[in-house]
Design a protein around this motif. Structure first.
Motif, PDB file in Angstrom:
ATOM      1  N   UNK A   1     -15.029 -19.333  52.807  1.00 32.50           N
ATOM      2  CA  UNK A   1     -16.272 -19.412  53.332  1.00 32.50           C
ATOM      3  C   UNK A   1     -16.209 -19.303  54.846  1.00 32.50           C
ATOM      4  N   UNK A   2     -14.944 -19.551  55.414  1.00 27.72           N
ATOM      5  CA  UNK A   2     -14.954 -19.837  57.040  1.00 27.72           C
ATOM      6  C   UNK A   2     -13.466 -19.452  57.427  1.00 27.72           C
ATOM      7  N   UNK A   3     -13.404 -19.086  58.648  1.00 32.94           N
ATOM      8  CA  UNK A   3     -11.832 -18.687  59.362  1.00 32.94           C
ATOM      9  C   UNK A   3     -10.988 -19.921  58.949  1.00 32.94           C
TER      10      UNK A   3
ATOM     11  N   UNK B   1      -3.059  -9.024  67.920  1.00 33.06           N
ATOM     12  CA  UNK B   1      -4.035  -8.146  67.085  1.00 33.06           C
ATOM     13  C   UNK B   1      -3.264  -7.145  66.706  1.00 33.06           C
TER      14      UNK B   1
ATOM     15  N   UNK C   1     -18.443 -14.891  65.433  1.00 33.35           N
ATOM     16  CA  UNK C   1     -17.259 -15.870  65.363  1.00 33.35           C
ATOM     17  C   UNK C   1     -18.348 -17.238  65.046  1.00 33.35           C
ATOM     18  N   UNK C   2     -17.816 -17.919  63.936  1.00 33.33           N
ATOM     19  CA  UNK C   2     -18.384 -19.094  63.521  1.00 33.33           C
ATOM     20  C   UNK C   2     -18.273 -20.231  64.559  1.00 33.33           C
ATOM     21  N   UNK C   3     -17.135 -20.264  65.133  1.00 35.45           N
ATOM     22  CA  UNK C   3     -16.617 -21.322  66.037  1.00 35.45           C
ATOM     23  C   UNK C   3     -17.406 -21.201  67.308  1.00 35.45           C
TER      24      UNK C   3
ATOM     25  N   UNK D   1     -13.076 -15.486  71.883  1.00 36.93           N
ATOM     26  CA  UNK D   1     -12.971 -16.570  70.961  1.00 36.93           C
ATOM     27  C   UNK D   1     -12.005 -17.622  71.456  1.00 36.93           C
TER      28      UNK D   1
ATOM     29  N   UNK E   1      -4.097  -4.214  60.335  1.00 32.35           N
ATOM     30  CA  UNK E   1      -5.074  -4.084  61.073  1.00 32.35           C
ATOM     31  C   UNK E   1      -5.931  -5.146  61.405  1.00 32.35           C
ATOM     32  N   UNK E   2      -6.298  -5.590  62.471  1.00 31.80           N
ATOM     33  CA  UNK E   2      -7.194  -6.866  62.625  1.00 31.80           C
ATOM     34  C   UNK E   2      -6.401  -7.660  63.574  1.00 31.80           C
ATOM     35  N   UNK E   3      -7.231  -8.934  63.790  1.00 33.02           N
ATOM     36  CA  UNK E   3      -6.930 -10.037  64.718  1.00 33.02           C
ATOM     37  C   UNK E   3      -6.401 -11.177  63.942  1.00 33.02           C
TER      38      UNK E   3
ATOM     39  N   UNK F   1      -8.265 -22.317  59.663  1.00 31.13           N
ATOM     40  CA  UNK F   1      -7.505 -22.839  60.839  1.00 31.13           C
ATOM     41  C   UNK F   1      -6.507 -23.764  60.780  1.00 31.13           C
TER      42      UNK F   1
ATOM     43  N   UNK G   1     -11.787  -6.640  69.725  1.00 30.76           N
ATOM     44  CA  UNK G   1     -11.212  -6.539  68.570  1.00 30.76           C
ATOM     45  C   UNK G   1     -12.298  -6.011  67.329  1.00 30.76           C
ATOM     46  N   UNK G   2     -11.561  -5.207  66.505  1.00 30.56           N
ATOM     47  CA  UNK G   2     -12.484  -4.567  65.472  1.00 30.56           C
ATOM     48  C   UNK G   2     -12.497  -5.604  64.421  1.00 30.56           C
ATOM     49  N   UNK G   3     -13.536  -5.924  63.706  1.00 29.21           N
ATOM     50  CA  UNK G   3     -13.475  -6.889  62.410  1.00 29.21           C
ATOM     51  C   UNK G   3     -13.121  -5.727  61.305  1.00 29.21           C
ATOM     52  N   UNK G   4     -12.432  -6.430  60.287  1.00 20.11           N
ATOM     53  CA  UNK G   4     -11.923  -6.128  59.186  1.00 20.11           C
ATOM     54  C   UNK G   4     -13.037  -5.832  58.010  1.00 20.11           C
TER      55      UNK G   4
ATOM     56  N   UNK H   1      -6.492 -15.155  59.882  1.00 16.18           N
ATOM     57  CA  UNK H   1      -7.059 -13.861  60.581  1.00 16.18           C
ATOM     58  C   UNK H   1      -8.520 -14.346  61.316  1.00 16.18           C
ATOM     59  N   UNK H   2      -9.195 -13.530  62.032  1.00 10.41           N
ATOM     60  CA  UNK H   2     -10.678 -13.591  62.540  1.00 10.41           C
ATOM     61  C   UNK H   2     -11.523 -13.425  61.336  1.00 10.41           C
ATOM     62  N   UNK H   3     -11.237 -12.840  60.442  1.00  8.67           N
ATOM     63  CA  UNK H   3     -12.127 -13.026  59.191  1.00  8.67           C
ATOM     64  C   UNK H   3     -11.728 -14.210  58.380  1.00  8.67           C
TER      65      UNK H   3
END
Lengths: 347, 332
Positions: free
Chosen positions: B215-217, B154, A116-118, A80, B174-176, B219, A64-67, B193-195
């Motif tokens: 500051x973080x994903x 995705x 990925x932080x986790x 992940x 676009x993105x996960x 959840x 997966x590409x990051x944004x 998102x993943x970001x």
């Protein structure tokens, strides 16, 4: 750029290698040795391995590409998810092994542990181990960019099936590997036979272990003096000091730069960040030990494509040569520009 | 062990402690009885008498509860339903023991789950339906009305009417996308998102919303009563995006409450009042009043992340659980 404590993180070993090189054989050897360890194994196909004691998870390699506007910032989405799921079983295994497909690029796997932080909080990348086929690698380096990536990216390389080639062919394949990646530890194997300690627990991505980034062939003689106590007789630590023919790979090179004069951090960091921003897709790995002006501590860093990770490591020792050294492994690196840029960072 | 601010009212001494003794990954309710979902194997019924019910032969990867049933998916490849009497029943099993990654509950007894790239759905007494999406299903959520399932993956969300012949609607970005929620009024789709950001769409016209600054994903997501706000984790404070009005959060700032040095790890809106239970990465649990940000402390810091929070349907009982295996129940 901080390094969280790594003590209770689960180590993850990535097994790569082109189709048919002997990855699965190596994996089965690791799992069946009487080492008393339990592994969680992430594989692409069920069925080829079957060890009751270990957790085996099937993965679809999803890159997966990051944004973040960076085309080389990719993660393995399946990792992940799977690592998060495996952490439900924390305490049931000592280490994780990720077997990639023969065509996989190791970079997204490695980047997952930094992006990925986790994943990064619970696990740590231990090493990328590449199995290469002594007979066919030479051809694959010509026609399969994936095979070259796997060699360039590796921390440990098994030159497997050495019984199928002559000593001359073996020397040539080693020289070709060294032309791409002079820093990996090489082992000669037959049927992927190797002591487990040579492939697991390498700490290759641990900033504290970036002690020595000299090309391995320079210290070949040293390696003859130890490590003769392994069971299994058909792999060798070995140096290629004697009569090594020099090869130059047309598109994948390593570049090593050094300076005895201290660097200016205010020049170095913008330079290296700009360099990886521009050349990140071409830079597979980089590592460095740096001496900054008026800084009593060594600074160490490493990178995968555009991702850099670094920290102060320890005070310089009395009498220790304060040499800054960085190495890059990559494709079509603009050597002159990098060399000049590095020199301009001298304080 | 200190309160976040000395002046905060504390109800910590009224918490009934529960030794879950394993990482708590979720909490659901049967009436006023909290049921903790443990990381491995079991549910822990934490009523007046505690009872452990083994539901899986391994890790529990996903769970959902609607007050009448708790459905769990495991790394043993089984989908299991547990009722208030504590009797588990297998609803489905994968013959290859592939992981059941996601679970969601819908109206009229509907249940959805995913294995790899395939989303499965079954309404009560109806036939099983399945839909393949382009990549692994990362989140499932039923729309509040009708029989419609949102599937995150995705590059977007597939919004599917399982009983309709028409192809599912695609919401692309676009993105996960790692989880999905539908607003209680059925007008908005939101994904994590993943970001460190959320993405959203207005369902009627597909208009995009980007919610960033974390500051973080992210959840954990929770809709406030009537869907006025979407509460989220992922920052060193409670983030509340306004979803009232036609435009939702577009062009508006979120409400920021209950700042801390630790990151918010899990959120659960009160079902009847404008208040949110907030769990932090350092173990603190607070009740936060949305109108004025007033705080009540429920749990003091111990350095162990809070990983599960939930209210009973009446809003009388709050239950929380931590990665360390500590858990607690507060009756208001």
């Amino acid at each position: 750029m901080t390094t969280p404590e790594t003590t209770d993180k689960i180590p993850v070993t990535v097994l790569t290698g082109y189709l048919g090189a002997g990855k699965t054989t190596l994996l089965n050897r690791i799992l069946s040795e009487p080492h008393g360890k339990k592994f969680a194994v992430i594989v692409n196909e069920f069925g080829e391995i079957g060890i009751d004691n270990d957790l085996v998870v099937n993965a679809d390699e999803e890159v997966f590409e990051m944004n973040n506007g960076c085309i080389c910032c990719t993660v393995r989405g399946d990792l992940v998810r799977i690592i998060e799921g495996l952490m439900r079983r924390k305490g049931k295994f000592d280490a994780i092994i990720v077997e990639t497909t023969g065509l996989a690029d190791p970079a997204p796997v490695a980047q997952t542990f930094f992006m990925d932080e986790n994943v990064g909080a619970k696990t740590k990348l231990d090493a990328v181990v590449t199995v290469a086929d002594a007979k066919w690698l030479k051809d694959r380096l010509k026609d399969a960019p994936e095979a070259k990536n796997q060699i360039a990216f590796a921390d440990v390389i098994l030159i497997n099936k050495t019984d199928l080639v002559s000593p001359e062919e073996l020397r040539e394949i080693e020289a070709r590997i060294r032309a791409i990646n002079p820093y990996a530890t090489l082992h000669r194997t037959e049927r992927s036979q190797i002591a487990i300690g040579e492939v697991l627990g390498r700490n290759a991505f641990d900033l504290d272990r970036i002690l020595d980034i000299e090309p391995k062939f320079l210290e070949a003689q040293k390696e003859h003096d130890h490590d003769h106590d392994h069971h299994g007789h058909d792999h060798h630590h070995h140096g290629e000091g004697h009569g090594l023919k020099h090869y130059h790979d047309e598109d994948m090179q390593s570049l090593s730069l050094a300076s005895d004069r201290p660097l200016n951090p205010d020049k170095f960091f913008p330079w290296v960040q700009d360099l990886v921003a521009k050349e990140g897709p071409n830079i597979l790995r980089c590592k460095g030990i740096l001496s900054f002006k008026d800084d009593p501590e060594r600074f160490v860093f490493q990178g995968v494509h555009m991702i850099l990770d670094g920290d102060h490591q320890r005070p310089w020792k009395e009498g220790e040569a304060r040499t800054s050294r960085i190495v890059f492994i990559g494709r079509n690196l603009p050597e002159e520009a990098i060399r000049k840029g590095f020199e301009s960072c001298v304080a | 062990m200190t309160d976040p601010t000395p002046s905060t009212v504390s109800l910590a001494d009224r918490v009934r402690h529960v030794a879950a003794a394993a990482a708590v990954v979720g909490v659901h309710f049967f009436k006023r009885v909290p049921v903790f979902v443990l990381g491995e194997e079991a549910l822990l019924f934490a009523g007046d008498e505690e009872k452990r019910v083994v539901v899986h032969g391994g890790g529990i990867l996903a769970s959902a509860g609607d007050g009448e049933r708790i459905v769990t998916g495991g790394d043993d490849g089984r989908l299991v339903q547990t009722l208030a009497d504590g009797a588990p029943k297998q609803l489905a099993a994968d013959e290859n023991r592939r992981w059941i990654d996601q679970v969601a509950l819908g109206p009229h007894g509907a249940v959805a789950w995913s294995i790899g790239k395939t989303a499965h759905v079954r309404a009560r007494n109806a036939e099983l339906r399945a839909l393949d999406v382009p990549s692994t299903v990362a989140g499932l959520c039923f729309a509040p009305k009708g029989f419609r399932l949102a599937i995150a993956h995705y590059n977007g969300v597939t919004f599917w009417f399982p009983n309709a012949a028409a192809p599912p609607e695609k919401f692309e970005w676009k993105g996960s996308h790692l989880s999905v929620a539908v607003s209680p009024d059925g007008r908005f789709l939101v994904t994590t998102m993943q970001e460190p950001m959320l993405h959203g769409w207005r369902i009627a016209d597909g208009k995009h919303m980007r919610m960033s600054g974390y500051s973080a994903r992210v959840r954990s997501l929770s809709w406030s009563m009537e869907g006025e706000f979407l509460a989220t984790s992922g920052s060193e404070q409670l983030i509340l995006w306004p979803f009232d009005g036609k435009e939702g959060p577009m062009g508006r700032q979120p409400k920021l409450l209950a700042p801390s040095e630790a990151r918010v790890s899990v959120v659960a809106c009160h079902p009847k009042q404008a208040a949110v239970a907030v769990g932090y990465a350092d173990g603190v649990v607070l009740l936060v009043r949305i109108d004025d940000g007033a705080l009540i402390s429920v749990r003091a810091a111990d350095g162990q992340p809070v990983t599960a929070l939930g209210w009973d349907a009446g809003g009388q009982v709050l239950a929380f659980g931590c990665e360390s295996g500590a858990a607690g129940v507060l009756v208001l």
